[in-house]
Design a protein around this motif. Sequence first.
Motif, PDB file in Angstrom:
ATOM      1  N   VAL A   9       7.940  -2.950   9.319  1.00 19.76           N
ATOM      2  CA  VAL A   9       8.817  -3.402   8.236  1.00 19.76           C
ATOM      3  C   VAL A   9       9.306  -2.168   7.492  1.00 19.76           C
ATOM      4  CG1 VAL A   9       9.008  -4.792   6.137  1.00 19.76           C
ATOM      5  CG2 VAL A   9       7.507  -5.549   8.007  1.00 19.76           C
ATOM      6  N   VAL A  10      10.627  -1.999   7.442  1.00 21.51           N
ATOM      7  CA  VAL A  10      11.205  -0.848   6.748  1.00 21.51           C
ATOM      8  C   VAL A  10      11.802  -1.320   5.427  1.00 21.51           C
ATOM      9  CG1 VAL A  10      12.868   1.039   6.837  1.00 21.51           C
ATOM     10  CG2 VAL A  10      11.731   0.276   8.938  1.00 21.51           C
ATOM     11  N   GLY A  11      11.217  -0.877   4.330  1.00 18.47           N
ATOM     12  CA  GLY A  11      11.733  -1.232   3.007  1.00 18.47           C
ATOM     13  C   GLY A  11      10.683  -1.935   2.166  1.00 18.47           C
ATOM     14  N   GLY A  12      10.386  -1.354   1.012  1.00 15.75           N
ATOM     15  CA  GLY A  12       9.384  -1.925   0.109  1.00 15.75           C
ATOM     16  C   GLY A  12       9.985  -2.542  -1.130  1.00 15.75           C
ATOM     17  N   GLY A  13      11.205  -3.092  -0.989  1.00 12.89           N
ATOM     18  CA  GLY A  13      11.826  -3.816  -2.095  1.00 12.89           C
ATOM     19  C   GLY A  13      11.325  -5.250  -2.138  1.00 12.89           C
ATOM     20  N   TYR A  14      12.092  -6.129  -2.773  1.00 14.17           N
ATOM     21  CA  TYR A  14      11.649  -7.523  -2.941  1.00 14.17           C
ATOM     22  C   TYR A  14      11.487  -8.237  -1.599  1.00 14.17           C
ATOM     23  CZ  TYR A  14      12.569  -6.756  -7.854  1.00 14.17           C
ATOM     24  OH  TYR A  14      12.538  -6.245  -9.131  1.00 14.17           O
ATOM     25  N   ALA A  15      12.428  -8.041  -0.676  1.00 16.47           N
ATOM     26  CA  ALA A  15      12.318  -8.686   0.638  1.00 16.47           C
ATOM     27  C   ALA A  15      11.128  -8.132   1.407  1.00 16.47           C
ATOM     28  CB  ALA A  15      13.612  -8.486   1.424  1.00 16.47           C
ATOM     29  N   GLY A 115      17.366  -3.477   1.674  1.00 15.18           N
ATOM     30  CA  GLY A 115      17.871  -3.925   0.390  1.00 15.18           C
ATOM     31  C   GLY A 115      19.195  -3.330  -0.026  1.00 15.18           C
ATOM     32  N   SER A 116      19.307  -3.070  -1.320  1.00 15.64           N
ATOM     33  CA  SER A 116      20.554  -2.610  -1.913  1.00 15.64           C
ATOM     34  C   SER A 116      20.260  -1.528  -2.939  1.00 15.64           C
ATOM     35  CB  SER A 116      21.272  -3.786  -2.596  1.00 15.64           C
ATOM     36  OG  SER A 116      20.432  -4.347  -3.603  1.00 15.64           O
ATOM     37  N   SER A 311      20.196 -11.679  -3.951  1.00 13.13           N
ATOM     38  CA  SER A 311      19.351 -12.096  -5.075  1.00 13.13           C
ATOM     39  C   SER A 311      17.893 -12.074  -4.665  1.00 13.13           C
ATOM     40  CB  SER A 311      19.739 -13.500  -5.551  1.00 13.13           C
ATOM     41  OG  SER A 311      19.407 -14.470  -4.570  1.00 13.13           O
ATOM     42  N   CYS A 312      17.016 -12.009  -5.662  1.00 15.31           N
ATOM     43  CA  CYS A 312      15.575 -12.020  -5.388  1.00 15.31           C
ATOM     44  C   CYS A 312      15.144 -13.337  -4.751  1.00 15.31           C
ATOM     45  CB  CYS A 312      14.791 -11.794  -6.680  1.00 15.31           C
ATOM     46  SG  CYS A 312      14.927 -10.123  -7.318  1.00 15.31           S
ATOM     47  N   LYS A 313      15.686 -14.444  -5.245  1.00 19.14           N
ATOM     48  CA  LYS A 313      15.254 -15.738  -4.713  1.00 19.14           C
ATOM     49  C   LYS A 313      15.616 -15.887  -3.242  1.00 19.14           C
ATOM     50  CE  LYS A 313      19.260 -18.442  -6.430  1.00 19.14           C
ATOM     51  NZ  LYS A 313      19.931 -17.588  -7.414  1.00 19.14           N
TER      52      LYS A 313
END
Length: 387
Positions: A9-15, A115-116, A311-313
Motif C-alpha cells: 500500500v503506497v500512501g499513508g493518507g486517509y485512504a 491521495g491529493s 472526500s474523507c468519507k
Amino acid sequence: MGSVKTIVVVGGGYAGINLIEALKKEFHRELKRNIRVILIDKNSFHFKKVKLFKGIVNENVADLSVPLKDYCGIAIEFIQGELAKIDPKKQTIHITVQDGTFNEIYYDQLVLAMGSVLREADSERGGLSMTSLESAKTIREQLLRKLESPETMLRLVIAGSGITGIETAAEVGTWLKEEAKKAGNKQKDIEIYLINDKQSLLNDVPVKISERIESRLKKLGIRVLHLKKAERFTDHKLYFSDMSHLDADLCIWTVGLKPHPGLWRLGLSLTEEGKIKVDAWYRASENKNIYAIGDCVHVVDPTSGAAAAMSCKEAISQAQRLSKIMKAHIEGFTAAPHQTYANLLCIGLGPSDGMVWAQKWGIDFVLSGKMAGKIREYTWDLSSINH
C-alpha cells in the motif's frame, strides 16, 4: 491459501490508513503467515490535513500528526520512502529511501492511495495559501500582529468557499474575537469575508441547506460574497474578475485539492485532471494487480453513473470495500464493486457549532448546533481512526 502473498500500500493518507485497518480485519488470521502487508509513505506520519485550520487557531497542534507505525502495529510493515517507478511485468516497485538509494519491492497486489495535495495559489496572486502547517502558523502570526496594531478594524478575506474555506472562516472568526477580548481590545472591529464564485455555497447540497449554512455564518459575523471570482491580492486590496475590489488586511486562499502530482511519472492512464483511471473494482486498466483508491482516482458508480468525490468519507468507504475485493481476488471470486457514498455532509461552523445533512428517500435530515459540532469532531476522529 498457498504461498505468501505480498500486498503493498503506497500512501499513508486517509485512504491508506483506513485500508490498512480494513486489511487487518479481513486477513486477521493470515497476516504474518500467508499475507504480508507493507505500507509505504515518504513521511513517517499521517497528517490530518482536514483539520489544517487548527494550526491557525491553536499554538500547539502536535495532535495533527500521527506516526504511521502506530497504525501498522506488529502485523504490518512500514517503510519510509517515495514511490519512483512501477514495473507491472516484474510486479515490482522502486522506492527512494532517505539516503537517496533505491529499494525494489515485489508485490502480488499493489494499492496506490497517494491521495491529493492542497492547491496553492500562484505567488503572483499575493495573499497566503493554507497548504501546510508552516503556512497555517504564518497566517496565525500575521493575524496576531494585526490584532495588536492600533488600527480599529481588521478585515480578513478567505478566497475559496468549499468545506475548508467555510470551516476556516468560522473557526478563525471565532478565534479572532476571543483573542481580541483576551488582549482587552474589545473595540477592534473584525470583519471576515468568504468569497464564493458560484450562486450558492456547496453546489453538491440543496440550495436550502446552503442557505442554512450561510445563515449560521452570518451569526458569526461572516459575510459571503457570491458570484465573485478572486484574482489577486495586492496593496491590501483583493481584486475580482469583474474589475471590482475589496479592501482587506489579509487574504487566505483555500482553493481546494488536486491529485498527487507524483502520479504523472508512473506510466498509468490518467484523466486530464491527473487522477488514475480505474474500473468499478478500483483496478487500474493496465494491470489487474494494481488498485487505486481515494482522492487520486477517477471511479464511477456502475449503477448511478456518478463519479466519486474527493472526500474523507469516500476514502474510508473505498478502503473498506477494496479490502473485501482484494481478499476475494486472492481467494478466486469477485466481490461487490464500487458504490458512491450516500448524500451526507458534516461541516464545522466554529468550535461549538456545526451542521449535519443527510438525504435518504428524497428526504432531507438536518441537525445543527452543538450536537452537530460534536458529530463533526467525531467524523474527524473517525477519518484518522481515532488516533
